[in-house]
Design a protein around this motif. Structure first.
Motif: not given
Length: 309
Positions: A181, A188, A190, A272
């Motif tokens: 992450y 987000r 990744i 995360a």
């Protein structure tokens, strides 16, 4: 191709209604449906069957098993997928599980075990097999040319975000080793790393507007941009999986490799939780909760029926 009698389990999303005419167009028939009532009220299966000219709205999974050669499981609560697939697997019927295949490693490993024991089982995101990914792969660009890739979409991090993982998996092929992450603001990001060292990033999560499925692929001598044509997605998926479900072609991809997309998404959530620590997908603890399908299905129902939320 052998003509299949196909059943539909759960009518939660737009997929069942979209798949029916395409399945028929490819020479098969939909012979029964079953709905567990996660999203729609009692009686909806009868309405769906009538509107789509399907003979039987079944009262149980066991009743549907006897009417079909193969089943498509469309439950938006992915925690129900194993339970819904089991009677069909035990009866030797072919199974397709809509995306996400599962939200935890225990369920994924159960399905992988079934496949290793000989069950005909597949599923996942249509982005894994979309025309744009296939056409790019057919250009046979060698792995040594790879620099980096970015794949993204919007809406949410798993139910829809799995499409981004699947698309990147389709472009690079199987072999995801670890996930990290990276953080993010609106979405987000990744990073996925393959066993041969190649890397790519998925950008997922809710935005103010809908975003297309897209990818930017950086090679040593060129940069390619892909924007997926959604109108061709389901046709490409069904053309890929139906020959396998009919027993007339090998699996498009072994389930263990196909499930790498879901494993990567679960590893991303764990990374995360761990503040960005890299997580190997084969080392996700069995007791890690992953993504909760029941919670998502309640959210999904509230979107469809806001007056009852």
């Amino acid at each position: 191709m052998k003509s299949l009698r196909i059943g539909l389990v759960d009518l939660d999303t737009s997929h069942p209604g979209s798949f029916v005419p395409l399945i028929r167009g490819l020479g098969h028939e939909v012979t029964g449906v079953f709905d567990s009532g996660t999203i729609y009220p009692p009686g909806y299966a009868d309405t769906f069957a009538r509107e789509h000219r399907i003979d039987a709205a079944c009262e149980s999974l066991e009743e549907l098993v006897d009417r079909v050669d193969a089943v498509f499981i469309h439950s938006c609560n992915w925690d129900m997928h194993v339970r819904h697939a089991q009677p069909f697997v035990e009866a030797g019927k072919a199974v397709f599980i809509d995306k996400p295949i599962a939200g935890n490693v225990v369920d994924l490993r159960q399905m992988i075990d079934w496949a290793k024991q000989g069950a005909v089982i597949t599923g996942g995101s249509a982005l894994r097999y979309c025309n744009e990914v296939r056409e790019w792969r057919e250009r046979e660009i060698g792995n040594e040319e790879w620099v980096y890739g970015l794949v993204g979409c919007a809406v949410d991090e798993f139910n829809y975000g799995i499409h981004a993982y699947a698309m990147l998996h389709g472009l690079l092929g199987p072999g995801i080793e670890s996930v990290r992450y990276l953080g993010g603001t609106v979405q987000r990001q990744i990073e996925l790393t393959w066993k041969d060292g190649r890397q790519g990033v998925v950008s997922i999560g809710k935005t103010d507007g809908y975003l297309p499925f897209y990818s930017t692929i950086v090679m040593q001598k060129q940069v390619d941009f892909i924007r997926v044509d959604n109108s061709r997605l389901y046709q490409a998926l069904l053309e890929t999986v139906l020959p396998y479900l009919a027993g007339e072609a090998p699996a498009p991809l072994p389930l263990e490799e196909l499930a790498e997309a879901e494993m990567a998404a679960i590893a991303a959530k764990l990374s995360a939780d761990l503040g960005g620590k890299s997580v190997r997908i084969n080392e996700i603890p069995a007791d890690y909760a992953g993504y909760d399908g029941t919670v998502f299905s309640k959210h999904y129902k509230a979107l469809i029926f806001p007056q009852t939320s």
